[in-house]
Design a protein around this motif. Structure first.
Motif, PDB file in Angstrom:
ATOM      1  N   THR A 239       0.866  -1.187   0.000  1.00 55.51           N
ATOM      2  CA  THR A 239       0.000   0.000   0.000  1.00 55.51           C
ATOM      3  C   THR A 239       0.897   1.229   0.000  1.00 55.51           C
ATOM      4  N   ASP A 240       0.300   2.391  -0.258  1.00 59.49           N
ATOM      5  CA  ASP A 240       1.105   3.618  -0.253  1.00 59.49           C
ATOM      6  C   ASP A 240       1.712   3.891   1.125  1.00 59.49           C
TER       7      ASP A 240
ATOM      8  N   ASP B 106     -10.469   1.547   1.347  1.00 53.31           N
ATOM      9  CA  ASP B 106      -9.216   1.951   0.711  1.00 53.31           C
ATOM     10  C   ASP B 106      -8.233   0.773   0.658  1.00 53.31           C
TER      11      ASP B 106
ATOM     12  N   GLN C 299      -6.554  -0.852  -2.701  1.00 55.46           N
ATOM     13  CA  GLN C 299      -5.112  -0.928  -2.921  1.00 55.46           C
ATOM     14  C   GLN C 299      -4.575  -2.357  -3.010  1.00 55.46           C
ATOM     15  N   THR C 300      -5.238  -3.291  -2.352  1.00 52.43           N
ATOM     16  CA  THR C 300      -4.650  -4.641  -2.240  1.00 52.43           C
ATOM     17  C   THR C 300      -5.537  -5.745  -2.815  1.00 52.43           C
TER      18      THR C 300
END
Ligand SMILES: *Cc1c(COP(=O)(O)O)cnc(C)c1O
Length: 310
Positions: A25-26, A259, A263-264
Motif C-alpha cells: 500500500t502507499d 481503501d 489498494q490490495t
C-alpha cells in the motif's frame, strides 16, 4: 464421529498450507515496511479463519468421547456458529446452535446459512445466555433438547478454552513461512484465545500485537497471560483501536477498509480484521513502527459477518 480423523476434509483442513501474501500500500511503502499476510480466511470457502483452529481439538475430543453431536453458543452474527454449522454439514455431524436473543422475523445471513447447513437453532433470552458457562445450566439445556452429555459434546462459546488455544498454536505453522523472520506479528483479538495460542507458539521471537476489538479491554492482558506456560514478554494488547466497541464501526474504519481493498484486493471485516489493520495503519502513520521492519498480519477470516453492512 468415529472416523472423523480419517475424513478427507478433516485431513485437508488440517494439512493444507495456507497462502502468505505480500501486501503493498502507499502507507507501507512510505514507511519502508514489509508486510505479509497469513490468509486463514482462505482455508475453505465455508470454514474460514481462526475458528477452525479453535474448534479442531474440540472435535477430536468429541470423537474420542464417542459423542455424535456438537452444541455451541453464539450471537446472530457469530463467526463461530457459522464455521461450526459448516463443519457439521461437511463432516456430517449433527450440530445445535444455542443463539442469544429471540428468533428474528428477518434472520441474519449467518443464521440462514447455519440452518441451511442443517444446524438446529435454539434461541434463548439474553439473561439465560449469560449462564452459558455454568454446568447446571448446560445440563438443563441438554435435557430440554432431549440430549445427554454422553452423546452431545458442548463446545464453549467461540470455541475457546484450553483446547481452543491448543489449536491456535498451529496457526503460524499453517503458512509456508518462517515466523522468526518477522519482528512483529499483528492479529485481532476478541476473547484472547487465538492470541494466547499464537504467543505460545513463538518461543520469544517476534513481538505479538494483539488488537482488542472491544472497549476497555485491559482485562485481556491477564486473560492471555494466564494461558502462557512460560514467562513470555514478547507480546502486548493494543487497546486503542476498538473503534467505539465490539461490533461498532466508525466512518474512518469503513473508509480504511474500503481503501485497503482498493489498494490490495484484500477484503477485511469490520468486526475483527479491519480494526487490526486500521490499528497497524495508525501506528505506522504515527511513526511508531521502525523503518525496514518485517511484519506479519494474520487474516483471521470473519468475512461472512460483513454481510451485516449491506
Ligand atoms: C473470533 C474471531 C477473532 C477473535 O478470536 P479470539 O480467540 O476470541 O480472540 C478474530 N478474528 C475473527 C475473524 C474472528 O471470527
Amino acid at each position: 464421529m468415529k472416523n472423523l480423523l480419517n475424513h478427507p476434509l478433516f485431513q485437508q483442513l488440517q494439512n493444507t498450507p495456507l497462502p502468505v501474501q505480500r501486501v503493498q500500500t502507499d502507507w507501507l511503502e512510505q514507511a519502508s515496511i514489509q508486510l505479509d499476510m497469513l490468509r486463514l480466511d482462505l482455508l475453505h470457502p465455508q470454514v474460514s479463519g481462526n475458528k477452525w483452529f479453535k474448534q479442531k481439538h474440540h472435535l477430536i475430543q468429541a470423537a474420542e468421547q464417542g459423542c455424535n453431536c456438537l452444541l455451541s453458543f453464539g450471537g446472530a452474527w457469530s463467526n463461530h456458529i457459522h464455521a461450526l454449522a459448516a463443519v457439521g454439514n461437511l463432516l456430517k455431524i449433527p450440530t445445535i446452535g444455542v443463539i442469544r436473543g429471540e428468533r428474528s422475523k428477518t434472520p441474519s445471513p449467518t443464521l440462514i446459512d447455519a440452518e441451511r447447513w442443517g444446524m438446529q437453532l435454539h434461541f434463548i433470552n439474553r439473561k439465560d445466555y449469560r449462564q452459558k458457562h455454568q454446568p447446571d445450566f448446560v445440563q438443563k439445556l441438554l435435557t430440554e433438547l432431549g440430549l445427554s452429555t454422553d452423546s452431545c459434546y458442548v463446545i464453549p462459546e467461540g470455541g475457546s478454552g484450553a483446547l481452543g488455544i491448543k489449536g491456535c498454536e498451529m496457526i503460524l505453522q499453517s503458512g509456508a513461512i518462517n515466523p522468526k523472520d518477522y519482528q512483529q506479528i499483528w492479529l485481532a483479538s476478541g476473547t484472547g484465545a487465538t492470541s494466547a495460542g499464537v504467543i505460545r507458539s513463538t518461543q520469544g521471537h517476534s513481538q505479538i500485537h494483539s488488537v482488542a476489538v472491544l472497549k476497555d479491554a485491559n482485562w485481556m492482558t491477564d486473560e492471555i497471560g494466564q494461558y502462557l506456560k512460560l514467562q513470555q514478554n514478547n507480546w502486548q494488547v493494543e487497546t486503542d483501536f476498538h473503534c467505539k466497541g465490539y461490533g461498532k464501526t466508525t466512518p474512518e474504519l469503513l473508509a480504511f477498509i474500503d481503501d485497503f481493498y482498493q489498494q490490495t484486493g484484500i477484503l477485511l471485516d469490520q468486526v475483527y480484521t479491519g480494526k487490526m489493520m486500521f490499528g497497524l495503519y495508525q501506528q505506522v502513520c504515527a511513526g511508531n513502527v521502525k523503518i525496514h521492519r518485517k511484519i506479519l498480519t494474520i487474516h483471521s477470516g470473519g468475512l461472512q459477518g460483513s454481510r451485516a453492512l449491506r
